[in-house]
Design an enzyme around this catalytic site. Structure first.
Site, PDB file in Angstrom:
ATOM      1  N   ARG A  71      91.035  59.383   1.209  1.00 16.69           N
ATOM      2  CA  ARG A  71      91.303  59.728   2.604  1.00 16.69           C
ATOM      3  C   ARG A  71      90.436  58.957   3.597  1.00 16.69           C
ATOM      4  O   ARG A  71      90.644  59.030   4.798  1.00 16.69           O
ATOM      5  CB  ARG A  71      91.094  61.226   2.804  1.00 16.69           C
ATOM      6  CG  ARG A  71      89.666  61.722   2.561  1.00 16.69           C
ATOM      7  CD  ARG A  71      89.657  63.235   2.456  1.00 16.69           C
ATOM      8  NE  ARG A  71      88.334  63.792   2.226  1.00 16.69           N
ATOM      9  CZ  ARG A  71      88.126  65.069   1.910  1.00 16.69           C
ATOM     10  NH1 ARG A  71      89.155  65.887   1.786  1.00 16.69           N
ATOM     11  NH2 ARG A  71      86.907  65.521   1.722  1.00 16.69           N
ATOM     12  N   GLU A  72      89.469  58.196   3.099  1.00 15.43           N
ATOM     13  CA  GLU A  72      88.534  57.481   3.963  1.00 15.43           C
ATOM     14  C   GLU A  72      89.101  56.108   4.333  1.00 15.43           C
ATOM     15  O   GLU A  72      88.594  55.064   3.938  1.00 15.43           O
ATOM     16  CB  GLU A  72      87.172  57.385   3.259  1.00 15.43           C
ATOM     17  CG  GLU A  72      86.573  58.751   2.974  1.00 15.43           C
ATOM     18  CD  GLU A  72      85.344  58.719   2.059  1.00 15.43           C
ATOM     19  OE1 GLU A  72      84.830  57.616   1.787  1.00 15.43           O
ATOM     20  OE2 GLU A  72      84.904  59.800   1.620  1.00 15.43           O
ATOM     21  N   ARG A 128      91.507  63.079  -1.900  1.00 18.89           N
ATOM     22  CA  ARG A 128      90.199  62.432  -2.069  1.00 18.89           C
ATOM     23  C   ARG A 128      90.076  61.698  -3.395  1.00 18.89           C
ATOM     24  O   ARG A 128      89.476  60.623  -3.477  1.00 18.89           O
ATOM     25  CB  ARG A 128      89.109  63.514  -1.961  1.00 18.89           C
ATOM     26  CG  ARG A 128      87.699  63.105  -2.372  1.00 18.89           C
ATOM     27  CD  ARG A 128      86.789  64.329  -2.297  1.00 18.89           C
ATOM     28  NE  ARG A 128      85.491  64.125  -2.926  1.00 18.89           N
ATOM     29  CZ  ARG A 128      84.391  63.781  -2.293  1.00 18.89           C
ATOM     30  NH1 ARG A 128      84.425  63.559  -0.984  1.00 18.89           N
ATOM     31  NH2 ARG A 128      83.247  63.647  -2.941  1.00 18.89           N
ATOM     32  N   ARG A 164      81.770  60.758  -8.786  1.00 20.18           N
ATOM     33  CA  ARG A 164      81.036  61.662  -9.681  1.00 20.18           C
ATOM     34  C   ARG A 164      81.302  61.296 -11.141  1.00 20.18           C
ATOM     35  O   ARG A 164      80.878  62.013 -12.040  1.00 20.18           O
ATOM     36  CB  ARG A 164      81.458  63.127  -9.453  1.00 20.18           C
ATOM     37  CG  ARG A 164      81.272  63.659  -8.056  1.00 20.18           C
ATOM     38  CD  ARG A 164      79.820  63.800  -7.649  1.00 20.18           C
ATOM     39  NE  ARG A 164      79.725  64.468  -6.352  1.00 20.18           N
ATOM     40  CZ  ARG A 164      79.825  63.853  -5.181  1.00 20.18           C
ATOM     41  NH1 ARG A 164      80.045  62.538  -5.143  1.00 20.18           N
ATOM     42  NH2 ARG A 164      79.700  64.518  -4.040  1.00 20.18           N
ATOM     43  N   HIS A 209      81.710  54.189   2.536  1.00 20.61           N
ATOM     44  CA  HIS A 209      82.377  55.489   2.584  1.00 20.61           C
ATOM     45  C   HIS A 209      82.457  55.959   4.040  1.00 20.61           C
ATOM     46  O   HIS A 209      81.965  55.307   4.950  1.00 20.61           O
ATOM     47  CB  HIS A 209      81.589  56.519   1.765  1.00 20.61           C
ATOM     48  CG  HIS A 209      81.651  56.319   0.286  1.00 20.61           C
ATOM     49  ND1 HIS A 209      82.311  57.175  -0.562  1.00 20.61           N
ATOM     50  CD2 HIS A 209      81.127  55.354  -0.509  1.00 20.61           C
ATOM     51  CE1 HIS A 209      82.190  56.758  -1.812  1.00 20.61           C
ATOM     52  NE2 HIS A 209      81.468  55.649  -1.804  1.00 20.61           N
ATOM     53  N   SER A 210      83.069  57.120   4.241  1.00 25.34           N
ATOM     54  CA  SER A 210      83.011  57.808   5.531  1.00 25.34           C
ATOM     55  C   SER A 210      83.174  59.318   5.237  1.00 25.34           C
ATOM     56  O   SER A 210      83.756  59.671   4.205  1.00 25.34           O
ATOM     57  CB  SER A 210      84.110  57.304   6.473  1.00 25.34           C
ATOM     58  OG  SER A 210      85.365  57.851   6.187  1.00 25.34           O
ATOM     59  N   GLU A 214      77.771  55.513   4.857  1.00 29.12           N
ATOM     60  CA  GLU A 214      78.745  56.498   5.340  1.00 29.12           C
ATOM     61  C   GLU A 214      78.996  56.225   6.816  1.00 29.12           C
ATOM     62  O   GLU A 214      78.114  56.422   7.662  1.00 29.12           O
ATOM     63  CB  GLU A 214      78.209  57.923   5.152  1.00 29.12           C
ATOM     64  CG  GLU A 214      78.036  58.347   3.701  1.00 29.12           C
ATOM     65  CD  GLU A 214      79.304  58.939   3.112  1.00 29.12           C
ATOM     66  OE1 GLU A 214      80.320  58.983   3.830  1.00 29.12           O
ATOM     67  OE2 GLU A 214      79.260  59.369   1.950  1.00 29.12           O
TER      68      GLU A 214
END
Length: 427
Positions: A188-189, A243, A263, A315-316, A389
């Site tokens: 979604r980023e 995500r 992860r 990332h965001s 981020e």
């Protein structure tokens, strides 16, 4: 109330909740901004993130707000926690589904107004598909054959091609040091691949202005790691907030899709900050490197480790420049070099635009998250490993309007360029 009692209460409150599949849509979902006032409240918010609440941004720092999506099924429990712990909060979006529908309508209009008509530079006027991104880097290799090299390095679970673009100065020297960069870990980023594409543009199309960054370094870049998830998030209003990856897993009689690729790395895998529940957004996967996408990144890290000096993953959102460790609050022995590079990037952005980035080790600044790619890159031998981020915007945070893409990606490049210059100075 002690932390033990607090977490016990939380387990009781959440015991009857079932994780809601993201593809069921977001009508009636809300977004709250919650600001912890102390470490106990910060730990409570982190526990909520592990129990099925979808945090758009999360901070463990007192006084720094987090944003969380709350489904209709979670609302009563969430409001009970807010009241019981007197958590400072604000409702920032009372219908996430309506916001997503509006975003998709604008996106479709923008695609009609700004189509790709042929080869050449990509504009910053809209977000691009996986296919468009791959076609763009292939075109760069055709147009700049002495400086740009594109290689297929693997395939996603749904058989989308994953490619690297290696950018050099064309002097033919082998064995140069390497900056390895990637984007699009979390589907979604969307601003992440956009920012990486802008870096590619600056290094290739604007080579003369940035030749110093390529004198002794090659840049190896994967613009979009999680191709399946990214495409899924662009396919429908029902999946905009997706995500994870897209490999299916069966859990408690239902099929849930994907693991959190950040992860899924095999260094302190599935420890604190990751979930064993396949339906959770932070699912670590059934085994380390269960996802073909993380295998690609892992193998590239090891193949580049003898020359690799910096690993940078975009990332965001949240305005952070983070370095290891993410699995523990302990700092690496070389933390001062990591801190110097991160600080340089943050200071350059603030000086140029006024935007403030917080920098430091992931666990101490943000939250503990074991099994992440930046920890693995540092473990694999990169001297500097950074997660950036980016700034959030739009009604969701992950949806900066297309009118602000250029602003965000140019700001990001200011920080990345400054960090690269500092890297060259140190190494």
């Amino acid at each position: 109330m002690t932390m033990t009692n607090l977490l016990g209460l939380l387990v009781l409150l959440l015991g009857g909740l079932t994780l809601v599949a993201a593809d069921q849509g977001y009508e009636g979902y809300r977004i709250y901004e919650v600001t912890p006032q102390n470490a106990v409240q910060g730990k409570l918010l982190h526990q909520l993130s592990l129990e099925g609440f979808d945090f758009l941004s999360e901070s463990r720092l007192p006084g720094r707000p987090s944003r969380v999506i709350v489904s209709p099924a979670q609302l009563e429990t969430f409001e009970t926690v807010l009241r019981g712990q007197q958590l400072a909060h604000t409702l920032v979006n009372d219908n996430l589904g309506a916001s997503i529908a509006e975003e998709f309508a604008l996106r479709q209009l923008q695609r009609r107004l700004s189509p790709i008509t042929g080869k050449g530079r990509l504009s910053t006027e809209r977000y691009y598909t996986h296919e468009e991104i791959i076609n763009y880097i292939d075109d760069l290799a055709d147009r700049f054959p002495r400086r740009v090299f594109v290689k297929t390095v693997g395939w996603s679970f749904e058989r989308r091609v994953l490619k690297t673009i290696t950018i050099t100065n064309g002097d033919g020297r082998s064995g140069k040091k390497v900056i390895f960069m990637d984007g699009g870990f979390h589907a979604r980023e969307w601003i992440s691949p956009a920012a990486v594409l802008y870096v590619i543009d600056q290094l290739v199309e604007q080579f003369e202005q940035n030749a110093d960054l390529l004198e002794d370094y090659d840049w190896v870049i994967i613009p979009l790691v999680n191709a399946d998830g990214y495409e899924h998030s662009q396919s429908s209003t029902l999946s905009r907030m997706w995500r994870k990856t897209r490999q299916p897993y069966t859990y408690a009689g239902q099929t849930c899709y994907g693991a959190d690729p950040n992860r899924n790395f095999g260094f302190h895998w599935n420890e604190e900050g990751a979930s064993s529940n396949p339906c959770a957004d932070t699912y670590a996967g059934p085994t380390p490197f269960s996802e073909p996408e993380t295998i690609v990144v892992r193998d590239l890290m090891h193949s580049l480790a003898d020359r690799g000096v910096m690993y940078l993953t975009i990332h965001s959102y949240g305005n952070y420049i983070l370095y290891p460790w993410g699995w523990t609050s302990d700092l690496p022995d070389t933390w001062e070099d990591l801190d110097a590079v991160a600080r340089t990037g943050a200071e350059a952005i603030e000086a140029a635009t006024g935007t403030v980035y917080t920098y430091g080790s992931s666990t101490n600044v943000l939250y503990i998250a074991a099994g992440a790619s930046d920890d693995y890159g540092f473990y694999a031998g990169f001297n500097i490993s950074i997660t950036m981020e980016l700034t959030g915007a739009g009604s969701i945070g992950f949806n900066p309007p297309v009118t602000r893409i250029d602003e965000f990606v140019t700001e990001t490049w200011i920080g990345i360029r400054a960090m690269a210059e500092k890297l060259i100075e140190i190494y």
